[in-house]
Scaffold this motif. Structure first.
Motif, PDB file in Angstrom:
ATOM      1  N   LYS A   1       3.740  63.985  46.515  1.00  0.00           N
ATOM      2  CA  LYS A   1       2.421  64.618  46.545  1.00  0.00           C
ATOM      3  C   LYS A   1       2.406  65.848  45.650  1.00  0.00           C
ATOM      4  N   GLY A   2       1.435  65.886  44.745  1.00  0.00           N
ATOM      5  CA  GLY A   2       1.248  67.059  43.904  1.00  0.00           C
ATOM      6  C   GLY A   2       0.023  67.832  44.339  1.00  0.00           C
ATOM      7  N   ALA A   3      -0.404  68.766  43.506  1.00  0.00           N
ATOM      8  CA  ALA A   3      -1.606  69.550  43.797  1.00  0.00           C
ATOM      9  C   ALA A   3      -2.808  68.617  43.885  1.00  0.00           C
ATOM     10  N   GLU A   4      -3.798  69.026  44.628  1.00  0.00           N
ATOM     11  CA  GLU A   4      -5.059  68.300  44.792  1.00  0.00           C
ATOM     12  C   GLU A   4      -4.876  66.920  45.400  1.00  0.00           C
ATOM     13  N   GLY A   5      -3.774  66.735  46.133  1.00  0.00           N
ATOM     14  CA  GLY A   5      -3.574  65.483  46.864  1.00  0.00           C
ATOM     15  C   GLY A   5      -3.256  64.276  45.995  1.00  0.00           C
ATOM     16  N   LEU A   6      -2.891  64.515  44.736  1.00  0.00           N
ATOM     17  CA  LEU A   6      -2.569  63.380  43.869  1.00  0.00           C
ATOM     18  C   LEU A   6      -1.156  62.892  44.134  1.00  0.00           C
ATOM     19  N   ASP A   7      -0.940  61.594  43.902  1.00  0.00           N
ATOM     20  CA  ASP A   7       0.417  61.044  43.868  1.00  0.00           C
ATOM     21  C   ASP A   7       0.933  61.229  42.453  1.00  0.00           C
ATOM     22  N   ILE A   8       2.074  61.893  42.335  1.00  0.00           N
ATOM     23  CA  ILE A   8       2.584  62.221  41.002  1.00  0.00           C
ATOM     24  C   ILE A   8       4.045  61.809  40.856  1.00  0.00           C
TER      25      ILE A   8
ATOM     26  N   ASP B   1      -5.012  59.300  41.676  1.00  0.00           N
ATOM     27  CA  ASP B   1      -5.821  59.841  42.759  1.00  0.00           C
ATOM     28  C   ASP B   1      -6.230  58.684  43.652  1.00  0.00           C
ATOM     29  N   LYS B   2      -5.542  58.537  44.773  1.00  0.00           N
ATOM     30  CA  LYS B   2      -5.808  57.392  45.643  1.00  0.00           C
ATOM     31  C   LYS B   2      -7.042  57.594  46.520  1.00  0.00           C
ATOM     32  N   ASN B   3      -7.607  58.800  46.442  1.00  0.00           N
ATOM     33  CA  ASN B   3      -8.851  59.030  47.181  1.00  0.00           C
ATOM     34  C   ASN B   3     -10.061  58.548  46.430  1.00  0.00           C
ATOM     35  N   LYS B   4      -9.829  58.120  45.170  1.00  0.00           N
ATOM     36  CA  LYS B   4     -10.966  57.662  44.352  1.00  0.00           C
ATOM     37  C   LYS B   4     -11.121  56.173  44.464  1.00  0.00           C
TER      38      LYS B   4
END
Ligand code: ZN
Length: 136
Positions: free
Chosen positions: A108-115, A133-136
């Motif tokens: 997990k990176g900043a802003e909830g991204l998988d990095i 961005d898995k929230n998109k």
């Protein structure tokens, strides 16, 4: 690999307080988020440029990756991050092509991204990050 766009450009700065006014007052961008990523020992500030972000990185620990980077190279561009779909499969497939990975599985990176970071020895000197961005 199917990259949709440059998600962000990571820039190492000694401190956000001194760097943010350049981006806001001179470039006319708006800092919309400041976030600490404890895992990476950084405080980050984000600006949107089209669909790409500028991510300023201030070290919270001289022994952290950004602290060490600034000590060695000074302030400046630290990494480039590409937005991908299916980050796990992408990592697997480029590893099979002989790319050395720093992160074999996303974190997990900043802003909830998988990095996940690729090793600069496999990327001609540029620290390269994939993110999704898995929230998109
Ligand atoms: Zn990044």
């Amino acid at each position: 690999m199917s990259i949709s766009h440059i998600e962000h450009i990571g820039i190492a700065v000694k401190n956000l307080q001194d760097a943010i006014p350049f981006y806001e007052n001179i470039l006319g961008l708006k800092c919309y988020n400041i976030e600490e990523v404890k895992d990476q020992k950084v405080k980050t500030a984000f600006f949107m440029v089209g669909q790409t972000k500028i991510e300023l990185l201030e070290s919270t620990d001289p022994e952290g990756p950004i602290g060490k980077f600034i000590e060695k190279k000074g302030e400046g561009i630290h990494h480039i991050a590409f937005a991908v779909k299916g980050i796990e499969e992408q990592l697997k497939s480029i590893e099979e092509k002989g790319v050395t990975l720093i992160d074999k599985t996303p974190r997990k990176g900043a802003e909830g991204l998988d990095i996940a970071f690729l090793h600069p020895k496999s990327t001609i000197g540029v620290l390269t990050e994939l993110c999704e961005d898995k929230n998109k």
